[in-house]
Design a protein around this motif. Structure first.
Motif, PDB file in Angstrom:
ATOM      1  N   GLY A 111       0.622  -1.292   0.268  1.00 54.54           N
ATOM      2  CA  GLY A 111      -0.349   0.062  -0.086  1.00 54.54           C
ATOM      3  C   GLY A 111       0.893   0.859   0.298  1.00 54.54           C
ATOM      4  N   ARG A 112       2.361   1.143  -0.314  1.00 54.08           N
ATOM      5  CA  ARG A 112       2.921   2.465  -0.326  1.00 54.08           C
ATOM      6  C   ARG A 112       4.061   2.567  -1.205  1.00 54.08           C
ATOM      7  N   PRO A 113       2.994   3.523  -1.949  1.00 52.31           N
ATOM      8  CA  PRO A 113       3.876   4.476  -2.989  1.00 52.31           C
ATOM      9  C   PRO A 113       5.133   3.788  -3.281  1.00 52.31           C
ATOM     10  N   VAL A 114       6.227   3.376  -4.701  1.00 54.43           N
ATOM     11  CA  VAL A 114       7.247   2.941  -4.724  1.00 54.43           C
ATOM     12  C   VAL A 114       7.745   4.087  -6.004  1.00 54.43           C
ATOM     13  N   ASP A 115       9.105   4.212  -5.844  1.00 55.92           N
ATOM     14  CA  ASP A 115       9.636   4.866  -7.110  1.00 55.92           C
ATOM     15  C   ASP A 115      11.009   5.059  -6.940  1.00 55.92           C
ATOM     16  N   TYR A 116      11.716   5.455  -7.931  1.00 54.00           N
ATOM     17  CA  TYR A 116      12.674   4.972  -8.418  1.00 54.00           C
ATOM     18  C   TYR A 116      14.174   5.875  -8.609  1.00 54.00           C
ATOM     19  N   ARG A 117      15.015   5.632  -8.262  1.00 55.75           N
ATOM     20  CA  ARG A 117      16.587   6.454  -8.799  1.00 55.75           C
ATOM     21  C   ARG A 117      17.306   6.213  -9.803  1.00 55.75           C
ATOM     22  N   ILE A 129      26.065   4.393 -14.782  1.00 51.81           N
ATOM     23  CA  ILE A 129      25.204   4.408 -14.413  1.00 51.81           C
ATOM     24  C   ILE A 129      25.785   3.473 -13.069  1.00 51.81           C
ATOM     25  N   ARG A 130      25.559   4.382 -11.861  1.00 53.45           N
ATOM     26  CA  ARG A 130      26.247   4.506 -10.673  1.00 53.45           C
ATOM     27  C   ARG A 130      25.442   3.389 -10.080  1.00 53.45           C
ATOM     28  N   ALA A 131      23.882   3.621  -9.773  1.00 49.79           N
ATOM     29  CA  ALA A 131      22.744   2.900  -9.050  1.00 49.79           C
ATOM     30  C   ALA A 131      21.801   3.168  -9.777  1.00 49.79           C
ATOM     31  N   VAL A 132      20.670   1.508  -9.582  1.00 46.94           N
ATOM     32  CA  VAL A 132      19.235   2.341  -9.945  1.00 46.94           C
ATOM     33  C   VAL A 132      18.419   1.442  -8.486  1.00 46.94           C
ATOM     34  N   VAL A 133      17.784   2.387  -8.275  1.00 52.73           N
ATOM     35  CA  VAL A 133      17.170   1.920  -6.300  1.00 52.73           C
ATOM     36  C   VAL A 133      16.364   2.240  -6.434  1.00 52.73           C
ATOM     37  N   LEU A 196      24.171  13.164 -11.812  1.00 51.19           N
ATOM     38  CA  LEU A 196      22.937  13.300 -12.856  1.00 51.19           C
ATOM     39  C   LEU A 196      22.172  11.816 -12.109  1.00 51.19           C
ATOM     40  N   GLY A 197      21.159  12.410 -11.377  1.00 52.83           N
ATOM     41  CA  GLY A 197      19.971  11.734 -10.204  1.00 52.83           C
ATOM     42  C   GLY A 197      18.655  11.623 -11.121  1.00 52.83           C
ATOM     43  N   TYR A 198      18.491  10.357 -11.549  1.00 58.20           N
ATOM     44  CA  TYR A 198      16.850  10.549 -12.222  1.00 58.20           C
ATOM     45  C   TYR A 198      15.671  10.135 -11.226  1.00 58.20           C
ATOM     46  N   ASP A 199      14.840  10.749 -10.995  1.00 60.70           N
ATOM     47  CA  ASP A 199      13.142  10.205 -10.364  1.00 60.70           C
ATOM     48  C   ASP A 199      12.752   9.458 -11.518  1.00 60.70           C
ATOM     49  N   PHE A 200      12.408   7.016 -11.287  1.00 60.30           N
ATOM     50  CA  PHE A 200      11.479   7.583 -12.644  1.00 60.30           C
ATOM     51  C   PHE A 200       9.409   6.858 -11.584  1.00 60.30           C
ATOM     52  N   GLY A 201       9.470   7.013 -11.940  1.00 56.34           N
ATOM     53  CA  GLY A 201       7.848   6.136 -11.763  1.00 56.34           C
ATOM     54  C   GLY A 201       7.272   4.978 -12.542  1.00 56.34           C
ATOM     55  N   ILE A 202       6.877   3.846 -11.451  1.00 58.84           N
ATOM     56  CA  ILE A 202       5.999   3.609 -12.747  1.00 58.84           C
ATOM     57  C   ILE A 202       4.786   3.178 -12.728  1.00 58.84           C
ATOM     58  N   GLY A 206       2.208  -0.294 -15.845  1.00 57.33           N
ATOM     59  CA  GLY A 206       3.402  -0.484 -16.301  1.00 57.33           C
ATOM     60  C   GLY A 206       4.450   0.606 -17.459  1.00 57.33           C
ATOM     61  N   THR A 207       3.875   1.752 -17.523  1.00 56.87           N
ATOM     62  CA  THR A 207       4.495   2.734 -18.017  1.00 56.87           C
ATOM     63  C   THR A 207       5.470   3.604 -17.615  1.00 56.87           C
ATOM     64  N   VAL A 208       6.229   3.383 -18.089  1.00 53.03           N
ATOM     65  CA  VAL A 208       7.615   4.742 -16.968  1.00 53.03           C
ATOM     66  C   VAL A 208       7.484   5.842 -17.087  1.00 53.03           C
ATOM     67  N   TRP A 209       7.328   6.353 -16.661  1.00 52.92           N
ATOM     68  CA  TRP A 209       7.491   8.389 -15.858  1.00 52.92           C
ATOM     69  C   TRP A 209       8.395   8.877 -15.584  1.00 52.92           C
ATOM     70  N   ILE A 210       9.111   9.682 -15.507  1.00 44.05           N
ATOM     71  CA  ILE A 210      10.623  10.771 -15.005  1.00 44.05           C
ATOM     72  C   ILE A 210       9.671  11.583 -14.723  1.00 44.05           C
ATOM     73  N   PHE A 211       9.414  11.811 -13.642  1.00 41.16           N
ATOM     74  CA  PHE A 211       9.582  13.160 -12.681  1.00 41.16           C
ATOM     75  C   PHE A 211      10.138  14.284 -12.372  1.00 41.16           C
ATOM     76  N   GLU A 212      11.510  13.419 -12.206  1.00 44.69           N
ATOM     77  CA  GLU A 212      12.435  15.114 -11.621  1.00 44.69           C
ATOM     78  C   GLU A 212      13.915  14.580 -11.879  1.00 44.69           C
ATOM     79  N   VAL A 213      14.848  15.446 -12.735  1.00 46.85           N
ATOM     80  CA  VAL A 213      16.085  15.266 -12.939  1.00 46.85           C
ATOM     81  C   VAL A 213      17.291  15.957 -11.893  1.00 46.85           C
ATOM     82  N   ASN A 214      17.920  14.983 -11.132  1.00 45.90           N
ATOM     83  CA  ASN A 214      18.627  16.334 -10.327  1.00 45.90           C
ATOM     84  C   ASN A 214      20.268  16.347 -10.774  1.00 45.90           C
TER      85      ASN A 214
END
Length: 218
Positions: A111-117, A129-133, A196-202, A206-214
């Motif tokens: 029940g908790r939202p999850v996104d990706y960096r 690529i340093r990390a996919v978390v 660069l750090g990219y924040d993604f959500g799915i 199943g569609t991948v979205w990009i929310f933010e770029v740091n």
């Protein structure tokens, strides 16, 4: 190392590439007119500072009957009129310029939202690529930032807990591919960036979205 704090200008660069643009949610600058229009068009929207990090001052907004709900810092409040909602947004936003982003119904774990960096760093002439978390929101919050109590997971583990195992590799590859293309575009526009750090959500389909770029990812 160059930093680019303004979210709006980074997205303006990415919007020009059709392959990346299809992963960007609808966005507008904050104004009463744009707020009304987006609340009509989307089941919910997110308001956030154009310059700012850490999930601070990020608000989730949606219509509820004849009123409006504002969700911020784990607290939901209902307002009876657009004027009251606008006052509340300005109170939380302070004097900062805000942007409005189409809300995406993220996949959830318990029940908790999850996104990706996805993090990339420039090493010599190449980007690595340093990390996919994965980042799992603290119970009661919709922002997943670790500084707001989010939990970090391995990227593959987070996808595996929300989708069939057969598509885990595909989702990770999509995020990495979009991040690599975006990095090429941003470096061409802003020479000197080195991280660069990219924040993604799915979303649930199943569609991948990009929310933010740091350019200064934590």
């Amino acid at each position: 190392m160059r930093k680019v704090a303004n979210k709006w200008v980074k997205f303006a660069v990415l919007q020009q590439h059709s392959g990346v643009a299809k992963h960007i949610p609808a966005m507008r600058r904050f104004s009463p007119e744009n707020l009304e229009a987006m609340l009509r068009q989307h089941s919910f929207i997110v308001a956030k500072p154009i310059v700012g990090t850490g999930g601070n001052r990020v608000m989730k907004l949606y219509k509820a009957g004849s009123g409006f709900v504002l969700h911020h810092a784990g607290v939901k409040k209902t307002y009876g009129s657009m004027n009251e909602l606008l006052q509340a947004i300005r109170r939380i936003g302070g004097n900062r310029a805000l942007m409005l982003q189409q809300g995406i119904h993220l996949t959830t774990i318990d029940g908790r939202p999850v996104d990706y960096r996805v993090k990339l760093a420039k090493v010599g002439r190449n980007w690595e690529i340093r990390a996919v978390v994965g980042r799992l929101a603290r119970p009661g919050l919709f922002v997943t930032n670790l500084c707001q109590g989010g939990t970090q997971l391995k990227g593959r583990e987070a996808v595996r807990r929300t989708f069939p195992a057969s598509i885990v590799r595909d989702k990770i590859a999509t995020m990495i591919g979009v991040a690599r293309t975006s990095t090429m575009l941003l470096e061409a526009r802003y020479p000197g960036i080195g991280m660069l750090g990219y924040d993604f959500g799915i979303d649930k389909k199943g569609t991948v979205w990009i929310f933010e770029v740091n350019t200064k990812p934590h």
